[in-house]
Design a protein around this motif. Structure first.
Motif, mmCIF file in Angstrom:
data_model
loop_
_atom_site.group_PDB
_atom_site.id
_atom_site.type_symbol
_atom_site.label_atom_id
_atom_site.label_comp_id
_atom_site.label_asym_id
_atom_site.label_seq_id
_atom_site.Cartn_x
_atom_site.Cartn_y
_atom_site.Cartn_z
ATOM 1 N N MET A 148 23.992 47.937 65.712
ATOM 2 C CA MET A 148 24.534 46.835 66.494
ATOM 3 C C MET A 148 23.674 45.594 66.320
ATOM 4 N N LYS A 149 24.274 44.453 66.564
ATOM 5 C CA LYS A 149 23.461 43.257 66.719
ATOM 6 C C LYS A 149 22.653 43.422 68.009
ATOM 7 N N GLU A 150 21.362 43.133 67.941
ATOM 8 C CA GLU A 150 20.521 43.328 69.115
ATOM 9 C C GLU A 150 20.997 42.503 70.301
ATOM 10 N N SER A 151 21.585 41.351 70.032
ATOM 11 C CA SER A 151 22.075 40.503 71.118
ATOM 12 C C SER A 151 23.300 41.101 71.804
ATOM 13 N N LYS A 152 23.922 42.110 71.167
ATOM 14 C CA LYS A 152 25.123 42.721 71.729
ATOM 15 C C LYS A 152 24.844 44.071 72.382
ATOM 16 N N GLU A 178 30.759 39.985 67.042
ATOM 17 C CA GLU A 178 30.536 41.235 67.766
ATOM 18 C C GLU A 178 29.705 42.233 66.961
ATOM 19 N N GLY A 179 29.657 42.040 65.648
ATOM 20 C CA GLY A 179 28.872 42.946 64.817
ATOM 21 C C GLY A 179 29.524 44.299 64.626
ATOM 22 N N THR A 180 30.862 44.336 64.542
ATOM 23 C CA THR A 180 31.572 45.606 64.406
ATOM 24 C C THR A 180 32.126 45.839 63.003
ATOM 25 N N ALA A 181 31.962 44.888 62.109
ATOM 26 C CA ALA A 181 32.475 45.039 60.744
ATOM 27 C C ALA A 181 31.546 44.333 59.767
#
Length: 214
Positions: A125-129, A178-181
């Motif tokens: 994941m992105k750490e911000s998320k 969102e860092g999902t793809a």
């Protein structure tokens, strides 16, 4: 010509760019022209290990695959989702999935007619998320369980989670906020890893080796 079928099995994704399966279909025949390659991309709306098991026979094994890439998602790792599962349930579902794939007779004569499953771990994941529902710490725990299952079955695993985490500025490899793809850079990385893994499973002519035959 020897026919070799490769299936990518995972969650439905928005078709924004080339997928690693697209690139395999484009480039693998150029490296190994004496093989009749077949590439199938099987997508489910719900990317959970339970759904993978439920749809395995009808959507994957029906094609008599030689290699099955099982792409694990973050969907069942997030406690905010109704599809969330515990670590033990996750491991059991993956164990069942590996058993089902390996016990299938694809009647191709390659690797004793036994398909080879290859797990691909979820991306970080992105750490911000990160939040209470899901975090990289949680993903790490589930990744460890996936690696435990792959070792038990002597099956390859592509630890995309840890590989990406070691990349400088790994968050630049996502296509969305969102860092999902993965974006093109991320897909480049995954394709390179997948291609290297495939070269370990086939000989210099492109013929699948007998991995599980003693």
């Amino acid at each position: 010509m020897i026919k070799t079928t490769i299936v990518g099995y995972g969650k439905t994704q928005t078709k924004l760019m080339e997928h690693y399966m697209d690139r395999l279909e484009k480039y693998l025949p150029l490296y190994y022209p004496n093989i009749s390659w077949q590439f199938l991309d099987v997508r489910l709306k719900e990317g959970t290990s339970k759904k993978y098991n439920e749809n395995l026979k009808s959507k994957v094994l029906v094609y008599n695959p030689n290699i099955v890439f099982v792409e694990l998602s973050l969907e069942e790792l997030n406690t905010n989702n109704a599809t969330f599962v515990s670590l033990d349930t996750y491991e059991n579902e993956l164990d069942n999935l590996m058993n089902e794939i390996k016990s299938s007779n694809n009647r191709t004569g390659l690797n004793g007619c036994m398909p080879i499953p290859i797990l691909i771990t979820p991306i970080p994941m992105k750490e911000s998320k990160e939040d209470r529902g899901c975090s990289n710490s949680r993903i790490s725990q589930y990744t460890y369980r996936a690696k435990t299952v792959s070792a038990k079955h002597d099956c390859p695993i592509i630890d995309l989670f840890n590989i990406m985490r070691k990349q400088p500025q790994y968050e630049e490899q996502f296509i969305n906020e969102e860092g999902t793809a993965l974006n093109e850079k991320g897909v480049d990385l995954l394709y390179d890893i997948v291609f290297i893994e495939l070269t370990r499973l086939i000989n210099y002519q492109g013929v699948l080796k007998d991995r599980f035959i003693s």
